[in-house]
Enzyme design. Sequence first.
Site, mmCIF file in Angstrom:
data_model
loop_
_atom_site.group_PDB
_atom_site.id
_atom_site.type_symbol
_atom_site.label_atom_id
_atom_site.label_comp_id
_atom_site.label_asym_id
_atom_site.label_seq_id
_atom_site.Cartn_x
_atom_site.Cartn_y
_atom_site.Cartn_z
ATOM 1 N N LYS A 1 70.094 78.142 44.810
ATOM 2 C CA LYS A 1 69.855 77.158 43.747
ATOM 3 C C LYS A 1 68.700 77.571 42.843
ATOM 4 C CE LYS A 1 66.437 73.956 45.576
ATOM 5 N NZ LYS A 1 65.899 72.629 45.470
ATOM 6 N N LYS B 1 61.836 76.870 41.323
ATOM 7 C CA LYS B 1 60.649 77.496 40.734
ATOM 8 C C LYS B 1 60.109 78.635 41.594
ATOM 9 C CE LYS B 1 58.423 73.182 41.985
ATOM 10 N NZ LYS B 1 59.613 72.326 41.917
ATOM 11 N N LYS C 1 61.696 75.660 53.984
ATOM 12 C CA LYS C 1 60.276 75.626 53.580
ATOM 13 C C LYS C 1 59.385 76.156 54.698
ATOM 14 C CE LYS C 1 60.582 73.421 49.562
ATOM 15 N NZ LYS C 1 60.024 72.857 48.387
HETATM 16 N N1 AQP Z 1 68.969 73.861 41.195
HETATM 17 C C1 AQP Z 1 69.139 72.544 41.166
HETATM 18 N N2 AQP Z 1 70.325 72.018 40.778
HETATM 19 C C2 AQP Z 1 70.510 70.677 40.709
HETATM 20 N N3 AQP Z 1 69.547 69.798 41.015
HETATM 21 C C3 AQP Z 1 68.351 70.270 41.411
HETATM 22 N N4 AQP Z 1 67.204 69.664 41.766
HETATM 23 C C4 AQP Z 1 66.286 70.608 42.064
HETATM 24 N N5 AQP Z 1 66.801 71.830 41.923
HETATM 25 C C5 AQP Z 1 68.088 71.662 41.502
HETATM 26 C C6 AQP Z 1 67.025 68.231 41.806
HETATM 27 O O1 AQP Z 1 65.773 67.936 41.185
HETATM 28 C C7 AQP Z 1 65.179 66.841 41.858
HETATM 29 C C8 AQP Z 1 63.768 67.176 42.279
HETATM 30 O O2 AQP Z 1 63.726 68.065 43.351
HETATM 31 P P1 AQP Z 1 62.377 68.347 44.154
HETATM 32 O O3 AQP Z 1 61.328 67.371 43.832
HETATM 33 O O4 AQP Z 1 62.742 68.563 45.588
HETATM 34 O O5 AQP Z 1 61.840 69.678 43.659
HETATM 35 P P2 AQP Z 1 62.605 70.989 43.370
HETATM 36 O O6 AQP Z 1 62.502 71.166 41.902
HETATM 37 O O7 AQP Z 1 63.905 70.978 44.074
HETATM 38 O O8 AQP Z 1 61.802 72.084 44.021
HETATM 39 P P3 AQP Z 1 62.214 73.584 43.846
HETATM 40 O O9 AQP Z 1 62.361 73.986 42.423
HETATM 41 O O10 AQP Z 1 63.378 73.839 44.746
HETATM 42 O O11 AQP Z 1 60.925 74.199 44.298
HETATM 43 P P4 AQP Z 1 60.645 74.986 45.530
HETATM 44 O O12 AQP Z 1 60.885 76.345 45.071
HETATM 45 O O13 AQP Z 1 59.211 74.665 45.793
HETATM 46 O O14 AQP Z 1 61.589 74.502 46.583
HETATM 47 C C9 AQP Z 1 66.097 66.476 43.006
HETATM 48 O O15 AQP Z 1 66.938 65.435 42.588
HETATM 49 C C10 AQP Z 1 66.882 67.726 43.224
HETATM 50 O O16 AQP Z 1 68.148 67.449 43.771
#
Ligand code: AQP
Length: 332
Positions: A196, A199, A114
């Site tokens: 992974k 978004k 990040k």
């Molecule tokens: N790709 C994934 N596969 C499995 N689990 C996932 N999680 C997130 N991405 C995957 C799980 O979702 C929960 C919330 O995670 P978070 O609040 O950290 O947000 P995020 O959705 O993980 O954020 P992004 O999409 O990755 O956004 P950016 O791009 O801003 O970094 C957790 O339980 C996580 O494990």
Amino acid sequence: MEGKKRTFSGIQPSGDLHLGNYLGAIKNWVDFQDEFDNIYCIVDMHTITVRQNPADLRRRCLEQLAQYLACGLDPEKSILFIQSHVPAHAELGWVLGCYTQFGELSRMTQFKQKAQQHADNITGGLFTYPVLMAADILLYQADLVPVGEDQRQHVELCRDIAVRFNGIYGDTFTLPEVLNRKAGARVMGLTTPNAKMSKSIPEGCVLLMDKPEDIQRKFKRAVTDSDTERCVRFDPVAKPGVSNLMQIYSAVTEKSYDEIEAEFEGKGYGAFKPAVGDAVVERLRPIREEATRLLADKVYLESIYKSGAERASYLANKTLRKVYKKVGFVAR
Ligand code: AQP
């Protein structure tokens, strides 16, 4: 709920929920709902570690609550609340920060990623994010933390902080463990099978609220592998794209990898990709419809997050009082 193990987890309202959030986290929360005593949160305080538009953040909190409910979380079985409504999270976060080493936080993979993504705004909040997450979990004496694999390192740090605190002051915190399942624990981006689903890479990210035609389009454009074999076989090293699609298909249909290989034997990727798209469309359709219906009922949503915050505060304040006493604060 006496005697059951307790779960705690949360998702940031930093964007629309996606298939990775659903398969890695929410689906498990729903499936395990009867087995455990559950607490699920919308972690809005984590979200401001990177700059947010205030109106969007407020809107997304309510949308996320509607989506939690539409996915099958039942407020009778799970406490559902918004993190900033329970001030004990910030209060315990401060205390735990004083029992966490700079070096430990510097090693966190998510911080490093990040910090690269937001190089012009690397805040103290971004750095201490895992401390607040440790407070979230430890406040509720959670035994299990249902999260995707990407969050394992943070849960391990949370355990280390708890072990350290318990070592100094005696038994205070339950030591939590990660709870997840193989299928869905790490959903990769449809256009980036080595990173992974997230978004930040919208083309390869399927949103829970995406229209069926958009979901189909994303699956049709999914990156498959350039091997000569062209058959549907689970092999994450040689065939990361196809294996990711198999993982998704398995998670939404409950079919094993052997069953999937048999189903698509001799059919190639051209038939497989739209079939996965169809299965995901059907899995998400009732969720999207129910979330849209719930979102129109603001009074109901308010009643859920208000009663959730009351129930969560009661549990959180019990732990916080114990911690304040142990570190030597005068009782209020
Ligand atoms: N790709 C994934 N596969 C499995 N689990 C996932 N999680 C997130 N991405 C995957 C799980 O979702 C929960 C919330 O995670 P978070 O609040 O950290 O947000 P995020 O959705 O993980 O954020 P992004 O999409 O990755 O956004 P950016 O791009 O801003 O970094 C957790 O339980 C996580 O494990």
